[in-house]
Design a protein around this motif. Structure first.
Motif, short mmCIF file in Angstrom:
data_model
loop_
_atom_site.label_atom_id
_atom_site.label_comp_id
_atom_site.label_asym_id
_atom_site.label_seq_id
_atom_site.Cartn_x
_atom_site.Cartn_y
_atom_site.Cartn_z
N LEU A 249 52.31 27.94 40.32
CA LEU A 249 52.90 29.00 41.11
C LEU A 249 53.67 28.42 42.30
N ARG B 242 56.83 27.18 41.08
CA ARG B 242 57.73 28.22 40.61
C ARG B 242 58.34 29.05 41.75
N VAL C 46 52.81 36.57 47.18
CA VAL C 46 52.56 37.67 46.24
C VAL C 46 51.94 37.13 44.96
N ASP C 47 52.54 36.07 44.41
CA ASP C 47 52.03 35.50 43.16
C ASP C 47 50.60 35.02 43.32
N LEU D 55 48.15 37.93 43.41
CA LEU D 55 47.88 38.52 42.10
C LEU D 55 47.05 37.57 41.23
N ALA D 56 47.38 36.29 41.28
CA ALA D 56 46.64 35.33 40.44
C ALA D 56 45.19 35.23 40.89
N GLY E 153 43.30 38.20 39.89
CA GLY E 153 42.89 38.11 38.50
C GLY E 153 41.65 37.24 38.36
N HIS F 113 58.57 44.45 46.88
CA HIS F 113 57.55 43.43 46.59
C HIS F 113 56.35 43.50 47.51
N ILE G 199 52.95 44.66 47.59
CA ILE G 199 51.98 45.16 46.63
C ILE G 199 51.01 46.09 47.33
N VAL H 65 48.34 49.00 39.54
CA VAL H 65 49.17 47.81 39.75
C VAL H 65 49.39 47.06 38.45
N LEU I 178 53.09 46.56 36.81
CA LEU I 178 53.61 45.20 36.69
C LEU I 178 53.73 44.78 35.23
N ILE J 72 41.88 39.27 33.27
CA ILE J 72 42.76 38.58 32.33
C ILE J 72 44.15 39.21 32.36
N PHE K 25 45.69 40.63 34.88
CA PHE K 25 46.40 40.14 36.05
C PHE K 25 46.95 38.75 35.79
N LEU K 26 46.11 37.89 35.23
CA LEU K 26 46.53 36.51 35.02
C LEU K 26 47.68 36.46 34.02
N VAL L 219 50.87 37.46 35.83
CA VAL L 219 51.41 36.49 36.78
C VAL L 219 52.02 35.29 36.06
N TYR L 220 51.34 34.82 35.01
CA TYR L 220 51.81 33.58 34.40
C TYR L 220 52.80 33.77 33.27
N PRO M 187 56.03 37.80 34.57
CA PRO M 187 56.23 38.15 35.98
C PRO M 187 57.15 39.34 36.18
#
Lengths: 287, 312, 242
Positions: free
Chosen positions: A83, A86, A95-96, A99-100, A103, B56, B58, B241, B245, B283, B285-286, B289-290, B293
Motif C-alpha cells: 500500500l 502504491r 485511507v487505504d 480500510l486494510a 479488514g 474520499h 470514509i 462501506v 466500495l 476478507i 475489506f481486504l 483494498v488489494y 480499489p
C-alpha cells in the motif's frame, strides 16, 4: 483520592497501549485499526496460559512480545508495504491503510470469536494493597509498574540510541530522514513491529484486572486513538499526559456518575480536542 | 454527457424503477425479505457514496444516523404514542442536524480524524442511549407496531432510492458535484480555485445523514422491536462501506452493483455459517483494498478502456 | 501614477522558533512582473503561500488593491482575484484536461459553467499551447504540459494577480524558452505577475523589478540588473570573497 490514584494507574497502562499505536501511526504512518485486536490477542494468551498452567501473565508477556513483534513485522512487509508503494499521496495511504487494517481487525476478531467466543477473565494478584491509607487492587499496581518499566525502557531506547533517534526523525519527516541517509522503510517496519509488540504487552497487562472478550478490541483502538490525537501524534510526553487524563476522567465518571458512560466521556474529550486543538496538547500546528 | 446519453440513462433508470416496483408481485415471503434488505442497503450505500465517493472521506457514521432514525420511531411510538408517519417526518431532520453538527466539527480537519470520529460515533450514541434508557425511561426495547407489510416498506424504499438517484444525478451535473470531485483530487487546489471546501463537504454529509436516518425510520416496523444494540450496530456502517466500495463509487449506479451480491452473500453466511460473518467482512475489506480499489464497476471500466473502447 | 496591486507590509511568518519570513515589505504595481529570488530556504515559497492564503501571517498585513487579504482564507483570496501555480505541479488526475482548466473559472469571481465554461477553457488550453491534447489523460501529460495545464487553470479565473512559484523549474532549454515566451505574452496582455524563480535568464528577461530574499528577509530590491550586481546578493548566492 482513591479515584485519582486508580485513575492514574489506569492511565499509566493506557499510556503503554497508546505508545504502540503512536509508533505505528507516528513513524510508519499507518493508522492501524487492528491495534486493539493485538491487545486482545495478548490478553487472550495471558488468559490461556494462566488458566492452563498458572503461569504469571508477566512471564506470558515476555513470551508474547517477540511473537507479536514478528507477527506485526510480517503484516507490515506483506500487507502494508504494497500500500505504501502504491499510494500516490499521504491521504490515499491513510485511507487505504485504514480500510486494510479494518479488514485485518475483522478477520482477527472473526478468528478469535471462533476460538473463544465468550468473555474471559482470570484472577491474578487480586489482593488489596495499601497506599497512603487507601486500598487498591494489587494487580492494577503491578500492571502500572510494568507499564512504566516498559515505557521507560522504550523512552531510553528512543532518546539515547542511534536507531531510536532515527525513528524519531522519521516521525518528524519521512522525506528529510530519507535525505539524511535513514532507511525509512526499515525504520517504518521496525516501528510497526515494535508498536505492535508494545500494544500486545499492554494487552497482557490489562487482562490482569479487566474482563475482556474477543470483540472489545475496537474500543481500545478508539481509546488509543483518542490518546494520541489528544497528546499530539508522534509526541511521547503528550501521549502520556493524555493517557493519564483519560484514565482519570474515565475513573471519575465511572465512580461518580455511571460506569456505562466511560466511552461517552472519552468521546466528549475527543470532540473537545478536535474542536479546539486538533493538533493535540503538544503537537505542532499543521503548516 | 451529451443530451442523448442523458436521455438514455433516464429511460434506463425509469425502466429499472418499474421493474423494481414489480418485485412484490412475484416474490414470496423469503425473497421479499431479501429484496427489502437489498432496497435498504441500496439507499444507504448510494447516499453514502454521494459524499464519501468523491471526497474520499470514509464515513463510518451510517449506523449512527440509521440508529437515530429507528430509535426515534421506536421511542416516539412506544413511549409517547406518536404516529408512525409523524416520527418518519421528524427522524431525518434530526439525522440531518446531527450530521450537520458533526460535519462542521470534523470536516475542517483531515480525512483520518473524520474516519476515526465516525468509527466510535455509533458505539458512543448506543452507550448513551442505553444509559438514558436504563436510568430514565426504564424500558430496554421499544415496540413499533404498524399495519405495514414488508412489501409496503419495500415500495417506500424504492421510491426513496429513486429520489436519492435523482439527487445524485443532479449533484453530479452541478457545480457542487464538480467541487466535490476537485476536493477529492486535491483539497489544496480546491481551496485555491475558490471552493469553500468545508461548506461543500458539510452539505453532502448532511444529506447522507438525512437519508440514513429516514431509512432507519422507515424500516423500523420490519423489526417490530427496537433495541439500541440492534439499530446502532456498527456492522451496519461497515457493511454499507463494503457494499459501496465493492461496487465502486465512481458511478451513481456503482454501489447497487456491490449491494446485491453482498446482501445475498450475507444471507447465505448468516444462514449457514453465522459464526463467520465477521471474518467474511474482514476478507471483503481486504479484497477491496488489494484487488478492487475502484470497485467492480471501476475495474470493468479500466479493462474496457485498455481494450480501446470508450466508456460512457 | 501606476496603481498598486499588492502591498505587503511587515509580513512575518513563524513556525514555532523558526522565522521563515521576517518583516518583509514590498509593493507590486499594475502590469508589473515582480521577481522574488533568493537561495533555497530563503522563504520565497512561504511568502507566496502567505499571499495566496495557504498560510496565515504571524504578523504584518497584505493588501490587494487596497483591501486587506491577510486574514482571509485561500478560497476567499482566490475570489478576490489571486491565482497561482504550485512549486510541485498540482494537476487534478481524476479530471480531464478541459475540466482541470474549467476548475479555475467555475468558483471564483467569474462563475462560468456548462458550455460557456467549456468554450472558454478550450480557448485557454490553446493559449497555453496544449491544443490537440484535450483527450490525453492528465496523469500521462509530460511535465511541461502539466505545468501548462496548471497555468491555464490559474489564468481561467482572470486573475488580478498571478503567482508563479518556480514555474520554469525542471525544463530543458527548448521548453524553458517556450515557457519564457509564454510568460512574456501574458505580460503583454497586461496581467500582473509575481515570479519566484531560480533561473536567472528568466529573471533578467521577464522581470521589471525584483526583490532578493535571504533567511526570510529582504536584502535587495530593484531592477534585475541592479539587484544581480549587488555584492550582498552575490555573497548570499555564491559565498564570500569570490
Amino acid at each position: 483520592m482513591d479515584i485519582i490514584i486508580t485513575g492514574l494507574l489506569l492511565g499509566g497502562t493506557y499510556a503503554l497501549i497508546a505508545f504502540g499505536l503512536n509508533m505505528q501511526y507516528g513513524v510508519a504512518r499507518i493508522m492501524n485499526l487492528a491495534n486493539g485486536e493485538f491487545l486482545v490477542l495478548g490478553a487472550l494468551a495471558a488468559f490461556w496460559i494462566f488458566v492452563a498452567d498458572s503461569i504469571s501473565p508477566i512471564l506470558t508477556m515476555l513470551i508474547v512480545a517477540p511473537l507479536a513483534f514478528f507477527g506485526n513485522w510480517v503484516i507490515y512487509k506483506a500487507l502494508l508495504m504494497p500500500l505504501v508503494r502504491r499510494a500516490k499521496n499521504k491521504g490515499q495511504l491513510e485511507v487505504d491503510s485504514i480500510l486494510a487494517t479494518f479488514g485485518m481487525s475483522f478477520a482477527l476478531v472473526g478468528i478469535m470469536v471462533s476460538i473463544h467466543g465468550e468473555y474471559f477473565t482470570y484472577s491474578y494478584l487480586a489482593e488489596p494493597f495499601e497506599i497512603v491509607g487507601e486500598t487498591f487492587a494489587l494487580n492494577r499496581i503491578v500492571a502500572f509498574c510494568f507499564a512504566v518499566l516498559i515505557g521507560v525502557a522504550l523512552w531510553l531506547w528512543l532518546f539515547f540510541t542511534r536507531p531510536g533517534m532515527a525513528m524519531r526523525a522519521v516521525s518528524v519527516s519521512t522525506e528529510a530522514s530519507g535525505l539524511v541517509g535513514i532507511n525509512v522503510q526499515k525504520m517504518s517496519a521496525l516501528a510497526f513491529a515494535l508498536g505492535g509488540a508494545v500494544t500486545t504487552m499492554g494487552g497482557t497487562l490489562i487482562s490482569t484486572f479487566i474482563t475482556l472478550d474477543a470483540s472489545v478490541g475496537v474500543i481500545f483502538t478508539m481509546k488509543a486513538l483518542i490518546i494520541i490525537i489528544m497528546g499530539g501524534v508522534g509526541d511521547i510526553r503528550g501521549a502520556i499526559v493524555a493517557a493519564l487524563i483519560l484514565g482519570l476522567v474515565e475513573t471519575t465518571v465511572a465512580r461518580l456518575i455511571d460506569p456505562g458512560l466511560t466511552l461517552a466521556a472519552a468521546y466528549a474529550i475527543f470532540v473537545l480536542v478536535l474542536l479546539f486543538r486538533p493538533q493535540g496538547l503538544f503537537g505542532r500546528k499543521p503548516t | 454527457m451529451s443530451h442523448e446519453n442523458e436521455f438514455k440513462s433516464l429511460v434506463w433508470g425509469a425502466v429499472l424503477l418499474v421493474l423494481a416496483a414489480c418485485v412484490p408481485l412475484v416474490a414470496n415471503g423469503y425473497w421479499m425479505s431479501i429484496a427489502l434488505t437489498i432496497a435498504m442497503f441500496t439507499v444507504l450505500a448510494t447516499s453514502w457514496s454521494l459524499f464519501s465517493g468523491p471526497t474520499h472521506y470514509i464515513s463510518l457514521a451510517t449506523a449512527a444516523f440509521f440508529g437515530v432514525g429507528g430509535y426515534l420511531v421506536g421511542t416516539g411510538m412506544s413511549d409517547y404514542n406518536m404516529d408512525f408517519w409523524t416520527m418518519v417526518a421528524i427522524a431525518p431532520v434530526v439525522g440531518a442536524v446531527l450530521a450537520f453538527l458533526i460535519g462542521i466539527a470534523t470536516l475542517r480537519l483531515s480525512g483520518v480524524y473524520f474516519v476515526i470520529f465516525t468509527l466510535g460515533l455509533a458505539e458512543m450514541i448506543r452507550t448513551l442511549v442505553s444509559w438514558i434508557q436504563n436510568n430514565f425511561t426504564g424500558s430496554r426495547g421499544l415496540y413499533v407496531l404498524t399495519d405495514l407489510t414488508e412489501a409496503d416498506i419495500y415500495i417506500y424504499l424504492v421510491i426513496l432510492a429513486a429520489v436519492v438517484y435523482l439527487v445524485g444525478w443532479w449533484v453530479n451535473r452541478s457545480r457542487l458535484g464538480f467541487a466535490l470531485r476537485i476536493i477529492g483530487n486535491d483539497e489544496t487546489v480546491a481551496r485555491h480555485v475558490g471552493i469553500n471546501t468545508a461548506t461543500s463537504k458539510v452539505i453532502l454529509f448532511t444529506f447522507s445523514g438525512f437519508v440514513a436516518a429516514l431509512v432507519g425510520a422507515l424500516i423500523a416496523p420490519r423489526y417490530t422491536y427496537i433495541e439500541p444494540n440492534g439499530v446502532f450496530s456498527p456492522e451496519i456502517s461497515f457493511i454499507v462501506v463494503i457494499m459501496a466500495l465493492l461496487g465502486g463509487t465512481g458511478r451513481l449506479w456503482g454501489p447497487i452493483v456491490g449491494v446485491i451480491p453482498f446482501a445475498l452473500l450475507q444471507e447465505y453466511i448468516n444462514a449457514n455459517y453465522s459464526n463467520y460473518s465477521t471474518l467474511v467482512m474482514g476478507i471483503a475489506f481486504l479484497v477491496i483494498v488489494y484487488f478492487l480499489p475502484k470497485g467492480v464497476v471501476g475495474r470493468i471500466e479500466q479493462l474496457l478502456a485498455r481494450r480501446g473502447r470508450s466508456t460512457w | 501614477m501606476v496603481a498598486t496591486v499588492l502591498s505587503v507590509a511587515n509580513a512575518t511568518k513563524r513556525f514555532g522558533g523558526l522565522v521563515a519570513v521576517n518583516n518583509l515589505s514590498f509593493e507590486v504595481h499594475q502590469n508589473e512582473v515582480m521577481g522574488i529570488i533568493g537561495p533555497n530556504g530563503s522563504g520565497k515559497t512561504t511568502m507566496m503561500n502567505l499571499i495566496s492564503g495557504a498560510l496565515s501571517v504571524s504578523e504584518g498585513s497584505i493588501g490587494l488593491n487596497g483591501r486587506f487579504i491577510s486574514t482571509l482564507t485561500a478560497s476567499q483570496i482566490n475570489q478576490r482575484g489571486i491565482a497561482r501555480t504550485f512549486q510541485l505541479v498540482r494537476v487534478l488526475p481524476g479530471l480531464s484536461v478541459v475540466e482541470n482548466c474549467m476548475a479555475g473559472m467555475v468558483f471564483g469571481h467569474r462563475r462560468l459553467w456548462g458550455d460557456q465554461a467549456r468554450y472558454e477553457a478550450g480557448k485557454l488550453i490553446e493559449r497555453v499551447g496544449l491544443s490537440g491534447k484535450e483527450a490525453v489523460p492528465v496523469g500521462s501529460l509530460t511535465y511541461i504540459d502539466q505545468k501548462r495545464l496548471e497555468l491555464a487553470r490559474a489564468l481561467a479565473s482572470s486573475p488580478k494577480l498571478l503567482l508563479l512559484d518556480e514555474w520554469l523549474a525542471g525544463l530543458n532549454p527548448t521548453e524553458l524558452q517556450e515557457g519564457i515566451d509564454l510568460i512574456r505574452s501574458l505580460r503583454e496582455e497586461g496581467i500582473t505577475i509575481i515570479l519566484v524563480e531560480h533561473v536567472m535568464d528568466a529573471i533578467r528577461s521577464l522581470c521589471d523589478r525584483c526583490i532578493v530574499m535571504a533567511a526570510g528577509s529582504k536584502i535587495a530590491e530593484g531592477s534585475p540588473g541592479e539587484v544581480l550586481a549587488d555584492p550582498e546578493v552575490v555573497k548570499v548566492y555564491i559565498g564570500e570573497d569570490v
